[in-house]
Design an enzyme around this catalytic site. Sequence first.
Site, short mmCIF file in Angstrom:
data_model
loop_
_atom_site.label_atom_id
_atom_site.label_comp_id
_atom_site.label_asym_id
_atom_site.label_seq_id
_atom_site.Cartn_x
_atom_site.Cartn_y
_atom_site.Cartn_z
CB SER A 1 -11.72 -4.86 7.03
OG SER A 1 -11.56 -3.53 7.67
CD GLU B 1 -2.08 2.96 4.07
OE1 GLU B 1 -2.52 4.17 3.94
OE2 GLU B 1 -2.55 1.98 4.22
NE ARG C 1 -2.50 -1.20 11.34
CZ ARG C 1 -3.35 -0.46 10.70
NH1 ARG C 1 -4.48 -1.02 10.89
NH2 ARG C 1 -3.24 0.30 9.71
NE ARG D 1 -3.75 2.46 13.22
CZ ARG D 1 -4.63 2.78 12.50
NH1 ARG D 1 -4.35 4.20 11.93
NH2 ARG D 1 -5.59 1.95 11.98
CG HIS D 2 -0.95 3.36 8.24
ND1 HIS D 2 -1.48 4.28 9.30
CD2 HIS D 2 -2.10 2.91 7.67
CE1 HIS D 2 -2.81 4.38 9.17
NE2 HIS D 2 -3.03 3.42 8.07
CD GLU E 1 -9.72 -1.77 10.44
OE1 GLU E 1 -9.90 -0.38 10.22
OE2 GLU E 1 -9.13 -2.29 9.36
NE ARG F 1 -3.69 -2.12 1.84
CZ ARG F 1 -4.88 -2.28 2.36
NH1 ARG F 1 -5.41 -1.34 3.16
NH2 ARG F 1 -5.65 -3.45 2.11
#
Length: 481
Positions: free
Chosen positions: A403, A239, A455, A245-246, A400, A237
Amino acid sequence: AQRYSSQSETEGVGAQIVFRAAVENARNQSAKLSFLVFRQGADSIQAVVAASEKLSRQMVKFAGSIPAESIVDVHAEVQRPREPVKSTSIQHLEVHVQKLYIVSKAEAQLPLQVADAERPIPEEGKEDQQEDEGRPIVGLATRLNNRVIDLRARHNDAIFEIKAGVVQLFQEFLFARNFRLVQTPKLLGAPSEGGASVFEVSYFDKKAYLAQSPQLYKQMLIAARKERVMEVGTIFRAENSNTARHLTEFIGLDLEMAFKEDYHEVVTLLEELMLHIFNGLRTRYSKETDLVRSIYHVEDFKLPAAGAVPRLSFAEGIRMLKDDGVEIGEFDDLSTPDEKRLGALVLKKYGSDFYVLDQYPLAIRPFYTMPSAATQAAYDAKDPNAGYSNSYDFFMRGQEIMSGAQRIHDAAFLERRMKEHVAPVDPQSEGLRDYVNAFRYGCPPHAGGGIGLERIVMLWLGLPNVRLASLFPRDPGRLMP
Ligand code: ATP
Ligand code: AMO
């Protein structure tokens, strides 16, 4: 090589042993005496090198000046130490060295001391500044730049033991329920999760994209009549945010399955899966967990009993937040502080850190998400993104961790949703056409989910940064080592 670890304080005294180990430290006490500490994995043992008829003073001096982190072969006798060993990470017994050979010599000046890597990273913004007992605390960047040495720290070993454990727990639970392990492509012709955070790569005379998720392929495998699939794979990703947290590359634990009547069949299985992982970490990895948590502190989690995972609707979550004084709209996405606050409210009300938020607003979920039955019934309304959807997030203490959703399995409706989504995509585009077509030839209703491996590890261990749960982390500022 023999291991020197011993369970009791007297077992093995007098034994002659030969082993290979790393030198944790070495010092010359006098011309006749040197002390060393040897390390194998998480175990350390003290060693005495004393001059005698069989061992020259030259040898004592040589042993006491071996650079830390060198690999040595040792011939020694096991002895009871003169004074009891105080450290918890060092064996109760010691060894008296008779012969010692250097197998691989480390440089005398290390860019990072393992002893420094065994301390917690400093708080953000205080990198390489704080002092602890007279020693500087080495920052995350220095540790990651020298990750080969950093990874030798005992708690780092435990972190990756636990990470492997999560993968094993995930797979064993799903294998036992007839899931097939699959590998889907990571070089794609179109972004898999909408266009926002995708890496574009040149692919001969074309463009390709690195998979942001196995999403489209795991669904296509359901259309291929594979019923139940799981994947442990790399996710990319773009990001560009540098948060704690990424990551730009992480490991996704994904699954997808066909169901009979209702997508809650899948939600129930996912709840059981997550409890299997957390309870498995508790029973099988308590030593590793305690070791890491002695450095990074986190209160133990309150887990619900099997079958009693709190499952709240999104609307109910919003109501709880509003009752607590939060100003938030019925269909607004939750901010990180909102999520944390809801976690605390759920804990108070249901006594569990782990819970599921179900029926998210349709507008804030990806295009492949199935609208709820009520939303579908009213679908012809002017706003095609109003209402709720058959989608869910799983939370641990307000964070989270997974998902998922029921997906649209009707090609015509999928095409419509792709066009009418808040971030529309073209169902006829070259990269998405095969995905849409997969649903023209008969496909059962299906749902699934995706878990971020790093995570979960970060959360379970209270790590202050997700990078600590990646062997060689990638973020916008780091592609090396
Ligand atoms: P996902 O890709 O599943 O959406 P995520 O956990 O990163 O994964 P986001 O939708 O990006 O989820 O956002 C979830 C939460 O993370 C939100 O509450 C959002 O406020 C927060 N968040 C996302 N990006 C950032 C960021 N760059 N900095 C701080 N918080 C962020
Ligand atoms: P989502 O985008 O929520 O869902 O991703 C799934 C899980 O991956 C983790 N995660 C991350 N971990 C580290 N670094 C990141 N940058 C990052 N972004 C996400 C989170 C998140 O819960 N296709 C859907 C899944 C599905 O519906 O099956 C998806 O990708 O733990």
